[in-house]
Scaffold this motif. Structure first.
Motif, short mmCIF file in Angstrom:
data_model
loop_
_atom_site.label_atom_id
_atom_site.label_comp_id
_atom_site.label_asym_id
_atom_site.label_seq_id
_atom_site.Cartn_x
_atom_site.Cartn_y
_atom_site.Cartn_z
N ASN A 202 0.83 -1.21 0.00
CA ASN A 202 0.00 0.00 0.00
C ASN A 202 0.86 1.26 0.00
O ASN A 202 0.55 2.24 -0.66
CB ASN A 202 -0.91 0.02 1.24
CG ASN A 202 -2.10 -0.92 1.09
OD1 ASN A 202 -2.45 -1.31 -0.02
ND2 ASN A 202 -2.72 -1.26 2.20
N GLY A 205 2.25 2.13 -3.38
CA GLY A 205 1.17 2.71 -4.19
C GLY A 205 0.92 4.17 -3.81
O GLY A 205 0.79 5.04 -4.68
N ARG A 206 0.89 4.43 -2.51
CA ARG A 206 0.64 5.81 -2.06
C ARG A 206 1.79 6.73 -2.46
O ARG A 206 1.57 7.86 -2.90
CB ARG A 206 0.44 5.85 -0.55
CG ARG A 206 -0.96 5.44 -0.11
CD ARG A 206 -1.17 5.79 1.36
NE ARG A 206 -0.24 5.09 2.22
CZ ARG A 206 -0.49 3.92 2.83
NH1 ARG A 206 -1.66 3.34 2.65
NH2 ARG A 206 0.42 3.34 3.58
N ALA A 233 0.15 2.97 -8.98
CA ALA A 233 -0.40 2.34 -7.78
C ALA A 233 -1.30 1.17 -8.17
O ALA A 233 -1.26 0.09 -7.58
CB ALA A 233 -1.17 3.35 -6.95
#
Lengths: 389, 212
Positions: A202, A205-206, A233
């Motif tokens: 995550n 992706g951020r 992402a």
């Protein structure tokens, strides 16, 4: 519908053309209080319903969507639509969630970008979209909002709450936060806490979004959006939804648009063009800020936190019946995580069934293994629906 | 409106092992059935003895049948299935006609004693005179009512006799509280006393508890 027809596969169909509705659930006089301590108002929720609520309001089923889903779980928005709702294979007349028997509700999550209040909604304090001024939300906050929605819809107790991936987190959260309001929960391909591996993925992706020059601290709504970051992402996300095996089967080492190697860096392998295509397409339907907020909500999810043990935490769900489904090749939310939650519940004396389905589809199996899931879910609901609470 | 809960087939209502277990298990107790199949025994225990039951099963189709009956079932292999179960978390742990299929029978028996206050184990006796005679006269692996498989297709990898099981129990300090013997699964009498049991009994069912 007669019993035989509901059992008959030929009766399987679509809920047809449906429309999303929106309801204001919180306003300035009655704001939503979040886990972070912040308050939020107004809060609107976009939702859809299929089937009819029975006289005792005992046949309601709440479906919770995953990271990139929305309220449109089944049917079509217009007669000519190319794609039906995201779980149309499981929701409809004669399907796993049989709309001839159950009243099915699905709502876009808090922080989303498909009609429910989120970072692209207008901040009443500034008259502009919130962007990064939107408060960080949690899975528990999402569920708090859903609880108010079902109250407003006249449902005191859900027959079941079900979802895959992040939807399964919501189903679990429901069972411990509102045990009196759920008879059962069906978490699919999910976990009781996000693993460091998932948090790591995550985070990448951020960072792709946050480092996109177009991101501009989240205030990009009046100009170019951080689409390069968002599509990157999504590409990372897609890899985590597949498996080694499913990539072999789906793509192999096939080339697209080329017969031989190009000796350059253009996408040429089928798996490359697939990722590029899906990354690009995602930017047309999803908001980068929502991606940040929703993945953050997942990172914070840990039902054992604040309790001496997972078991103590899950013991709050006493009285709720559980059906856990995991998939053998899912490495994003592996079976062992599901099994841990199921074991903790069982050792607390709570009714829990755990099934690990053999599948090569990886995490995506919760959208694809329709046949086996239909059998399991109809069996579970069939018994539950036949027994009065 | 709702689909009827599938009933337990007639032939299973008269099964000797099921009848003994229904008599043995005290109403209201917690039961774990290892290799619970389609959940017939657990459904009977729930409906007739108000027993809270769990099953362990490997086969997906059978698990779906258990779910249809409203039973709680865990999808796993018995050989590594009890690891995550708490000590003494069940009143009874049942291993019915499944022992010869397990990879580590001794471990399974010990795990049962750890997880349950009492263990119920039932199996076909490989020393029954028909089995002995078959092997003696034909010189081939016996195929009979109690062992209905050819050697090359049998799921049973650990055949055993009553005496073998007695030795295993003694070795692991498991006390035999009761023994039942019967000729057939689905008919005939059940007896608790049997001279030359290891020769004459086709099946046995043991009630076990760890020795104090």
């Amino acid at each position: 519908m007669s019993q035989s027809a509901s059992q008959d596969n030929s009766a399987v169909g679509s809920v047809g053309v449906v429309e999303s509705r929106r309801m204001r659930l919180y306003d300035a006089d009655d704001p939503l209080r979040l886990d972070s301590g912040a308050t939020l108002a107004p809060v609107d929720v976009e939702y859809e319903t299929y089937g009819r609520l029975d006289a005792e309001a005992g046949n309601a089923v709440l479906i919770c969507h995953a990271l990139s889903g929305d309220a449109h779980a089944a049917g079509l928005h217009a007669a000519g639509d190319e794609k039906p709702g995201w779980w149309d294979t499981l929701i409809g007349p004669g399907k796993g969630f049989d709309t001839e028997r159950y009243f099915v509700i699905c709502a876009n999550v808090l922080g989303g970008c498909k009609g429910t209040t989120g970072p692209q909604s207008v901040n009443p304090a500034t008259g502009k979209p919130y962007g990064l001024d939107f408060p960080v939300v949690t899975i528990h906050d999402m569920v708090t909002v859903q609880k108010r929605l079902i109250d407003r819809l006249g449902v005191r107790r859900l027959l079941t709450v079900c979802g895959g991936s992040m939807g399964g987190m919501q189903a679990l959260e429901w069972s411990v936060s509102y045990p009196e309001a759920v008879r059962s929960a069906i978490p699919v391909a999910s976990t009781y806490r996000t693993s460091p591996q998932s948090i790591a993925l995550n985070e990448v992706g951020r960072q792709a979004i946050l480092r996109d020059p177009n991101f501009r601290r989240g205030q990009y709504y009046d100009g170019a959006a951080p689409n390069a970051g968002l599509s990157l992402a999504r590409m990372i996300g897609h890899i985590t939804y597949l498996s080694d095996q499913s990539m072999h089967e789906k793509f192999g080492r096939d080339l697209r648009h080329r017969k031989a190697y190009g000796y350059d860096f253009e996408p040429e392998f089928a798996v490359q063009t697939y990722l590029h295509y899906h990354g690009e397409r995602f930017t047309k339907r999803f908001d980068a800020n929502s991606y940040l907020y929703i993945t953050k909500a997942m990172d914070y999810f840990d039902l054992s936190q604040g309790y001496p043990s997972l078991r103590k935490s899950l013991a709050r769900a006493a009285g709720c019946k559980f059906l856990f489904v995991s998939f053998s090749s899912d490495w994003l939310f592996p079976s062992y995580q599901t099994r841990e939650a199921a074991n903790a519940l069982r050792n607390s004396g709570i009714d829990v069934t755990f099934v690990e389905l053999q599948s090569d589809y990886g995490h995506d199996a919760f959208l694809l293994e329709v046949g086996e899931m239909t059998k399991i879910i109809s069996a579970f609901l069939g018994y539950l629906g036949g027994v009065r609470p | 409106m709702s689909a009827p809960v599938p009933s337990v087939p007639e032939r299973d209502l008269v099964r000797n092992d099921y009848r003994i277990i229904l008599d043995l298990v005290e109403p209201g107790s917690r039961v774990l059935d290892l290799g619970c199949g389609s959940g017939h025994l657990l459904a009977l225990l729930r409906d007739r003895r108000k027993v809270g039951g769990y099953g362990l099963e490997l086969d997906e189709e059978r698990i779906v049948e258990c779910i249809e009956r409203g039973l709680s079932v865990f999808h796993c292999n018995i050989d590594d299935g009890l690891r995550d179960f708490d000590n003494q978390s069940f009143d009874y742990v049942i291993l019915n006609q499944t022992l010869p299929v397990t990879h580590k029978p001794e471990l399974v028996i010990l795990e049962m004693a750890r997880v349950g206050r009492r263990s119920i184990v039932s199996f076909a006796n490989f020393a029954h005179w028909r089995v002995r005679l078959g092997l003696l006269l034909n010189g081939r692996m016996p195929v009979s009512e109690t062992i209905p498989y050819q050697w090359f297709e049998t799921p049973n990898i650990h055949h055993l006799t009553l005496t073998d099981f007695d030795v295993l129990c003694r070795r692991n300090r498991l006390g035999v509280l009761d023994r039942y013997y019967f000729r057939h699964l689905d008919r005939g009498a059940v007896t608790r006393r049997c001279r030359w049991a290891n020769f004459r009994a086709a099946y046995a069912l043991y009630l076990l508890a760890p020795e104090a």
